[in-house]
Design a protein around this motif. Structure first.
Motif, PDB file in Angstrom:
ATOM      1  N   ALA A  78      -9.238  -9.227  -3.946  1.00 52.89           N
ATOM      2  CA  ALA A  78      -9.598 -10.517  -3.364  1.00 52.89           C
ATOM      3  C   ALA A  78     -11.079 -10.568  -3.032  1.00 52.89           C
ATOM      4  CB  ALA A  78      -8.776 -10.760  -2.092  1.00 52.89           C
ATOM      5  N   GLY A  79     -11.694 -11.696  -3.293  1.00 44.68           N
ATOM      6  CA  GLY A  79     -13.103 -11.886  -2.989  1.00 44.68           C
ATOM      7  C   GLY A  79     -14.026 -11.014  -3.809  1.00 44.68           C
ATOM      8  N   GLY A  80     -13.552 -10.562  -4.968  1.00 43.62           N
ATOM      9  CA  GLY A  80     -14.387  -9.739  -5.832  1.00 43.62           C
ATOM     10  C   GLY A  80     -14.499  -8.295  -5.402  1.00 43.62           C
ATOM     11  N   ARG A  81     -13.722  -7.890  -4.384  1.00 41.13           N
ATOM     12  CA  ARG A  81     -13.791  -6.515  -3.915  1.00 41.13           C
ATOM     13  C   ARG A  81     -13.076  -5.579  -4.883  1.00 41.13           C
ATOM     14  NH1 ARG A  81     -12.645  -6.840   2.630  1.00 41.13           N
ATOM     15  NH2 ARG A  81     -14.678  -7.674   3.222  1.00 41.13           N
ATOM     16  N   ALA A  82     -13.446  -4.300  -4.814  1.00 36.59           N
ATOM     17  CA  ALA A  82     -12.833  -3.295  -5.676  1.00 36.59           C
ATOM     18  C   ALA A  82     -11.395  -3.041  -5.247  1.00 36.59           C
ATOM     19  CB  ALA A  82     -13.629  -1.996  -5.604  1.00 36.59           C
ATOM     20  N   CYS A  83     -10.563  -2.694  -6.218  1.00 33.25           N
ATOM     21  CA  CYS A  83      -9.169  -2.369  -5.920  1.00 33.25           C
ATOM     22  C   CYS A  83      -9.082  -1.007  -5.229  1.00 33.25           C
ATOM     23  CB  CYS A  83      -8.336  -2.364  -7.198  1.00 33.25           C
ATOM     24  SG  CYS A  83      -8.144  -4.008  -7.947  1.00 33.25           S
ATOM     25  N   ILE A  84      -8.163  -0.897  -4.300  1.00 31.41           N
ATOM     26  CA  ILE A  84      -7.993   0.345  -3.542  1.00 31.41           C
ATOM     27  C   ILE A  84      -6.706   1.050  -3.937  1.00 31.41           C
ATOM     28  CG2 ILE A  84      -7.738   1.325  -1.227  1.00 31.41           C
ATOM     29  CD1 ILE A  84      -9.212  -1.147  -0.175  1.00 31.41           C
ATOM     30  N   TYR A  85      -5.643   0.280  -4.043  1.00 35.30           N
ATOM     31  CA  TYR A  85      -4.332   0.846  -4.341  1.00 35.30           C
ATOM     32  C   TYR A  85      -4.053   0.669  -5.834  1.00 35.30           C
ATOM     33  CZ  TYR A  85      -4.297  -0.028   0.677  1.00 35.30           C
ATOM     34  OH  TYR A  85      -4.638  -0.085   2.011  1.00 35.30           O
ATOM     35  N   THR A  86      -4.285   1.719  -6.579  1.00 38.60           N
ATOM     36  CA  THR A  86      -4.192   1.624  -8.043  1.00 38.60           C
ATOM     37  C   THR A  86      -3.024   2.418  -8.612  1.00 38.60           C
ATOM     38  OG1 THR A  86      -5.725   3.493  -8.252  1.00 38.60           O
ATOM     39  CG2 THR A  86      -6.673   1.274  -8.277  1.00 38.60           C
ATOM     40  N   SER A  87      -2.143   2.917  -7.735  1.00 40.16           N
ATOM     41  CA  SER A  87      -1.064   3.786  -8.211  1.00 40.16           C
ATOM     42  C   SER A  87       0.321   3.174  -8.016  1.00 40.16           C
ATOM     43  CB  SER A  87      -1.133   5.152  -7.504  1.00 40.16           C
ATOM     44  OG  SER A  87      -1.188   4.976  -6.094  1.00 40.16           O
ATOM     45  N   GLY A  88       0.382   1.839  -7.935  1.00 43.98           N
ATOM     46  CA  GLY A  88       1.674   1.186  -7.854  1.00 43.98           C
ATOM     47  C   GLY A  88       2.228   1.126  -6.438  1.00 43.98           C
ATOM     48  N   LEU A  89       3.458   0.631  -6.338  1.00 47.78           N
ATOM     49  CA  LEU A  89       4.087   0.392  -5.038  1.00 47.78           C
ATOM     50  C   LEU A  89       4.213   1.669  -4.214  1.00 47.78           C
ATOM     51  CD1 LEU A  89       5.614  -1.439  -3.050  1.00 47.78           C
ATOM     52  CD2 LEU A  89       7.676  -1.046  -4.403  1.00 47.78           C
ATOM     53  N   PHE A  90       4.812   2.704  -4.795  1.00 43.50           N
ATOM     54  CA  PHE A  90       5.053   3.928  -4.024  1.00 43.50           C
ATOM     55  C   PHE A  90       3.760   4.703  -3.800  1.00 43.50           C
ATOM     56  CE2 PHE A  90       9.109   2.922  -6.077  1.00 43.50           C
ATOM     57  CZ  PHE A  90       9.924   2.850  -4.943  1.00 43.50           C
ATOM     58  N   GLY A  91       2.824   4.571  -4.736  1.00 47.87           N
ATOM     59  CA  GLY A  91       1.518   5.181  -4.522  1.00 47.87           C
ATOM     60  C   GLY A  91       0.783   4.531  -3.361  1.00 47.87           C
ATOM     61  N   PHE A 109       2.272   3.173  -0.708  1.00 47.08           N
ATOM     62  CA  PHE A 109       2.895   3.740   0.491  1.00 47.08           C
ATOM     63  C   PHE A 109       2.263   5.083   0.837  1.00 47.08           C
ATOM     64  CE2 PHE A 109       6.578   0.860  -0.020  1.00 47.08           C
ATOM     65  CZ  PHE A 109       6.830   0.571   1.315  1.00 47.08           C
ATOM     66  N   ALA A 110       2.176   5.953  -0.162  1.00 46.95           N
ATOM     67  CA  ALA A 110       1.643   7.295   0.068  1.00 46.95           C
ATOM     68  C   ALA A 110       0.191   7.236   0.534  1.00 46.95           C
ATOM     69  CB  ALA A 110       1.766   8.121  -1.214  1.00 46.95           C
ATOM     70  N   HIS A 111      -0.596   6.335  -0.062  1.00 43.73           N
ATOM     71  CA  HIS A 111      -2.015   6.219   0.301  1.00 43.73           C
ATOM     72  C   HIS A 111      -2.171   5.781   1.757  1.00 43.73           C
ATOM     73  CE1 HIS A 111      -6.040   4.402   0.541  1.00 43.73           C
ATOM     74  NE2 HIS A 111      -6.371   5.191  -0.457  1.00 43.73           N
ATOM     75  N   ILE A 112      -1.394   4.801   2.185  1.00 43.98           N
ATOM     76  CA  ILE A 112      -1.497   4.306   3.564  1.00 43.98           C
ATOM     77  C   ILE A 112      -1.080   5.379   4.564  1.00 43.98           C
ATOM     78  CG2 ILE A 112      -0.595   2.615   5.213  1.00 43.98           C
ATOM     79  CD1 ILE A 112      -0.350   0.649   2.856  1.00 43.98           C
ATOM     80  N   ILE A 113       0.027   6.066   4.265  1.00 46.45           N
ATOM     81  CA  ILE A 113       0.494   7.113   5.180  1.00 46.45           C
ATOM     82  C   ILE A 113      -0.529   8.251   5.251  1.00 46.45           C
ATOM     83  CG2 ILE A 113       2.256   8.899   5.513  1.00 46.45           C
ATOM     84  CD1 ILE A 113       4.289   6.923   4.365  1.00 46.45           C
ATOM     85  N   HIS A 114      -1.139   8.597   4.122  1.00 51.45           N
ATOM     86  CA  HIS A 114      -2.123   9.687   4.096  1.00 51.45           C
ATOM     87  C   HIS A 114      -3.383   9.332   4.870  1.00 51.45           C
ATOM     88  CE1 HIS A 114      -4.430  13.081   2.583  1.00 51.45           C
ATOM     89  NE2 HIS A 114      -5.389  12.250   2.189  1.00 51.45           N
ATOM     90  N   THR A 115      -3.861   8.093   4.739  1.00 49.45           N
ATOM     91  CA  THR A 115      -5.129   7.712   5.367  1.00 49.45           C
ATOM     92  C   THR A 115      -4.970   7.173   6.785  1.00 49.45           C
ATOM     93  OG1 THR A 115      -4.978   5.509   4.344  1.00 49.45           O
ATOM     94  CG2 THR A 115      -6.222   7.215   3.153  1.00 49.45           C
ATOM     95  N   GLU A 116      -3.821   6.575   7.096  1.00 48.71           N
ATOM     96  CA  GLU A 116      -3.665   5.930   8.396  1.00 48.71           C
ATOM     97  C   GLU A 116      -2.508   6.483   9.223  1.00 48.71           C
ATOM     98  OE1 GLU A 116      -3.924   1.543   8.081  1.00 48.71           O
ATOM     99  OE2 GLU A 116      -4.454   1.870   5.984  1.00 48.71           O
ATOM    100  N   GLY A 117      -1.731   7.366   8.619  1.00 46.26           N
ATOM    101  CA  GLY A 117      -0.590   7.922   9.325  1.00 46.26           C
ATOM    102  C   GLY A 117       0.610   6.982   9.266  1.00 46.26           C
ATOM    103  N   PHE A 118       1.746   7.485   9.731  1.00 44.82           N
ATOM    104  CA  PHE A 118       2.966   6.680   9.695  1.00 44.82           C
ATOM    105  C   PHE A 118       2.832   5.415  10.529  1.00 44.82           C
ATOM    106  CE2 PHE A 118       7.277   5.629  11.179  1.00 44.82           C
ATOM    107  CZ  PHE A 118       7.902   5.463   9.950  1.00 44.82           C
TER     108      PHE A 118
END
Length: 349
Positions: free
Chosen positions: A287-300, A302-311
């Protein structure tokens, strides 16, 4: 989980209409739906007989009015959900709901609480229409398959028709109207910089920059949440209502329905909120021309958010979601009942 894919089946005597009041939408419609089912059985026939157009109109307006009344809490939910996408998580301020609300007022003005609400209202009637039509078609198919024919009531099979038909109708309606939900999220997530200047500008910009499929980012998380949301809403509501009536059989039906509907909404929100958060973030990818962050699909994702921000990161924004459950239930069924009473005077086509 505040998503529009959550289907509420409004039972009116021998008629049924579908209405989604996120969600979501929404989980809170389980309480409103059950209240209307019980309440309408006590009303006079002329008040319970509405044509399809009147049902859709009443359900759509009731849902839109409920969404408008609770829009400030809905926008706060989205703002909390998308924290951490483009910011250093360790530097995020732990703002309370009141602090975030004050920031919105000071930086964007009071009207900013309703950013994206016009898209939400535009989403209501087509969603309700598709839901209603799809539910009737699925019901017609499932009744002979499951042995519920000629309006004979078979408890388990009849429940299966509502559950399966409602879930499939929710998936159908969510898929058909999903671009409106995505546009609403992007407009509501904007702060001071207005990259998307309106509904049509957002559609045009997304298609130009991200392609047509950009309008369906996060659809997988939406469809994945429909079944669990309906299952939890139904089961928690029915269990609580049965337990309540066994202990206090003389309590007001209205109060029991409101209480059980609200608690079922809270239970469903708690269980499916991580899916809603992932959906929001995937909707904002690029959105707004920003770079994509989550590039590994739905479950990826989930894993990215839990890894970077915790449960706990999976539940950012859950409090304003909780706060809007009770008013949403009340506003939906009270508005619906009022409109039903007024529209019942108009002959059904």
């Amino acid at each position: 989980m505040n998503m529009e894919a959550r289907v509420g089946v409004v039972l009116e005597g021998g008629q049924r209409a579908l209405n989604s009041a996120s969600t979501h939408g929404s989980i809170v419609d389980a309480g409103a739906r059950k209240f209307l089912q019980q309440h309408n059985n006590k009303q006079s026939p002329q008040h319970s007989q509405l044509g399809t157009v009147q049902q859709l109109l009443a359900g759509g307006v009731a849902g839109a009015f409920s969404k408008t009344c609770t829009a400030p809490l809905a926008r706060l939910t989205i703002l909390f959900q998308v924290q951490g996408m483009h910011s250093d998580v360790t530097a995020l301020s732990k703002a309370s709901i009141w602090q975030e609300a004050s920031r919105v007022i000071n930086e964007e003005g009071f009207r900013a609480f309703w950013k994206g609400n016009l898209v939400t209202i535009a989403h209501r009637l087509p969603y309700s229409s598709v839901s209603f039509y799809a539910y009737e078609r699925y019901k017609s198919f499932l009744q002979p398959v499951l042995g519920v024919e000629n309006h004979r009531v078979n408890g388990t099979a009849d429940l299966a028709v509502h559950f399966i038909g409602g879930g499939m109708a929710g998936i159908t309606a969510a898929s058909a109207t999903y671009p409106l939900d995505l546009v609403r999220t992007r407009i509501a997530a904007q702060r001071n910089t207005m990259y998307y200047r309106g509904i049509w500008h957002a559609f045009h910009t997304i298609c130009r920059e991200e392609g047509f499929l950009g309008l369906y980012k996060g659809l997988g998380a939406t469809l994945l949440g429909v079944g669990p949301s309906i299952a939890i809403s139904f089961s928690v509501y029915e269990s609580l209502r049965s337990f309540w009536h066994s202990k206090r059989p003389n309590d007001s039906t209205i109060m029991v329905s409101l209480a059980c509907g609200s608690l079922s909404g809270i239970a469903s929100s708690t269980a499916t909120f991580p899916l809603d958060l992932v959906r929001r973030r995937m909707q904002l990818e690029g959105a707004g021309g920003r770079a994509c962050i989550y590039t590994s699909g739905l479950f990826g994702t989930f894993a990215h958010i839990i890894h970077t921000e915790g449960f706990r990161g999976m539940y950012r924004g859950i409090l304003p979601e909780y706060y809007k459950v009770v008013p949403s239930v009340g506003i939906v069924f009270m508005t619906y009942e009022t409109l039903k009473m007024l529209l019942s005077r108009i002959p059904a086509s």
